[in-house]
Design a protein around this motif. Structure first.
Motif, short mmCIF file in Angstrom:
data_model
loop_
_atom_site.label_atom_id
_atom_site.label_comp_id
_atom_site.label_asym_id
_atom_site.label_seq_id
_atom_site.Cartn_x
_atom_site.Cartn_y
_atom_site.Cartn_z
N GLY A 1 20.02 41.68 63.49
CA GLY A 1 20.87 42.51 62.65
C GLY A 1 22.15 41.82 62.26
O GLY A 1 22.33 40.62 62.52
N ARG B 1 26.94 48.84 63.03
CA ARG B 1 26.99 47.71 63.98
C ARG B 1 28.41 47.16 64.02
O ARG B 1 28.98 46.76 63.00
N ASP C 1 21.87 46.69 55.07
CA ASP C 1 22.55 45.47 55.51
C ASP C 1 23.31 44.83 54.35
O ASP C 1 22.72 44.13 53.52
N GLY D 1 25.77 47.55 70.85
CA GLY D 1 26.42 46.88 69.73
C GLY D 1 26.76 47.79 68.57
O GLY D 1 27.31 47.32 67.57
N PHE D 2 26.46 49.08 68.68
CA PHE D 2 26.69 50.01 67.59
C PHE D 2 27.77 51.03 67.92
O PHE D 2 27.92 51.45 69.06
#
Length: 422
Positions: A365, A353, A383, A343-344
């Motif tokens: 995340g 991400r 985040d 996913g990164f």
């Protein structure tokens, strides 16, 4: 001219940042935060970890700050907020920021060939395994399809690797070169790397390696300073990172240093190698820091490249650094050893991400989160969706593969499900 090239290369990323921060997101649930405490207390009590420190900031304020265990089981000195940790690969985002600042100032360009600064790279060849008619394997040296560029160093597409990543011939070539033999500085180390074959054609594969170490040498050449002095002037002093450096110098600093368990031989070997080469300022893995220092760096990233009224990167430069540079349209393949993870993607020195990933359910995340970690178990995340930074400091190679994902799940488990998954 270089600044114009950068802005075009960043896909016309001028103007305001696309990344937004939700300042109305609720704080982590106190009962869920206690799960973090219980987890690390158990790690220390069962002897799998000597100690750790965890810090979570949200909306610019600490919402969780706990110290566990001891700095060193030999001395039994307790963890303190100013405990110093070897942060290994969490040095890379800092060195990459310094390079982005030089790009922002027009002193460096992503399209610059590395040979402009380190001439030996003009002769670097690519190693290709070929099969002889008798079925045996041979190593053939071929010219690169294009020179290794600053962009390649910053996104790990240079073909430069570590001796433990890649085919058997890579390991043998690095071993034969004795790149860690005797004393050496950043320039001498970059020259040693330039004499080695590249593991892949530049620009074609994301592969972890010594790229950021070479970038550190480029920074020294442009600034006319040691890497530490350049980082200190541009990043550490302005951010108030007073304990972040490459080498300890006072009895107090040595006493504040966290050390791995006696059974953690890989980290102990790494510590010995670092002490054996105090003259090498490794931009890819040599920094020492504290959790409060690194939190300030992380908060600057959360703020879009700004901290306490000082801007470190323009909005365009910050957006380029934190945007996936190895996505589907980049022509870059993913290595089997794809460290950023499911996913990164990868920007310039940071994982970002881009999607939920393939796991069901997806790992905790947010889309747009930034992160990096290290071989010593240190970890940090940024985040914007939750307006949060979180940092883990510990010294364990043996347990990091288990602890760091558990730590991240515990952090995001403090929020409602709709906020904790992409």
């Amino acid at each position: 001219m270089k600044r114009r090239e950068f802005l075009v290369g960043a896909a016309m990323m001028a103007g305001t940042m696309a990344r937004s921060r939700a300042t109305d997101v609720p704080a982590p649930a106190p009962d869920k935060l206690r799960r973090i405490t219980a987890f690390f207390e158990n790690e220390v009590t069962t002897g799998r970890l000597s100690g750790a420190i965890v810090l979570i900031h949200q909306h610019g304020k600490p919402v969780y700050f706990k110290l566990f265990g001891v700095r060193d089981v030999r001395t039994r000195l307790s963890m303190t907020p100013d405990t110093i940790f070897a942060i290994h690969s969490m040095s890379k985002p800092i060195t990459s920021l310094a390079a982005m600042m030089l790009i922002d100032e027009g002193k460096l360009a992503l399209t610059d060939p590395v040979s402009k600064y380190i001439p030996l790279f003009a002769g670097t060849k690519v190693g290709m395994e070929v099969t002889r008619p008798d079925g045996s394997m041979a190593l053939e040296m071929v010219p690169p399809i294009h020179p290794v560029t600053i962009r390649d160093l910053m996104r790990h597409t240079s073909g430069i690797t570590y001796d433990y990543i890649g085919g058997r011939w890579v390991e043998l070539a690095y071993k034969a070169a004795n790149i860690f033999e005797g004393p050496f500085n950043n320039r001498e180390f970059a020259d040693r790397i330039a004499r080695l074959p590249l593991a892949r054609q530049p620009g074609t594969l994301w592969r972890y390696g010594h790229s950021t170490d070479v970038l550190g040498s480029v920074i020294e050449i442009i600034t006319g300073q040691s890497l530490y002095d350049a980082l200190k002037q541009r990043i550490f002093d302005p951010l108030g990172m007073t304990s972040t450096k490459f080498a300890l110098s006072t009895p107090d600093e040595f006493e504040r240093m966290a050390r791995p368990l006696p059974s953690d031989q890989i980290l102990l070997d790494g510590e010995r190698e670092r002490l054996d080469h105090p003259e090498w300022q490794s931009g890819g893995g040599g920094l020492l820091s504290t959790i409060t220092d690194y939190q300030r760096f992380a908060q600057m990233l959360l703020n879009g490249g700004e901290f306490d009224g000082k801007r470190y990167l323009s909005p365009a430069a910050f957006k380029a650094m934190t945007t996936d540079q190895i996505g589907p349209d980049s022509g870059v393949e993913r290595d089997y050893f794809y460290f950023p993870g499911d996913g990164f993607g990868y920007g310039y020195g940071l994982a970002v991400r881009t999607d939920p990933g393939n796991a069901k359910p997806p790992p905790a995340g947010s889309i747009g989160e930034l992160k990096w970690d290290s071989g010593s178990g240190t970890y940090f995340g940024v985040d914007p969706k939750l307006d949060m930074v979180y940092v883990l400091m510990e010294q364990t190679q043996n347990e990091r593969g288990r602890i760091t994902p558990a730590f991240k799940e515990l952090v995001y488990g403090c929020f409602p499900p709709e906020l904790s998954r992409p």
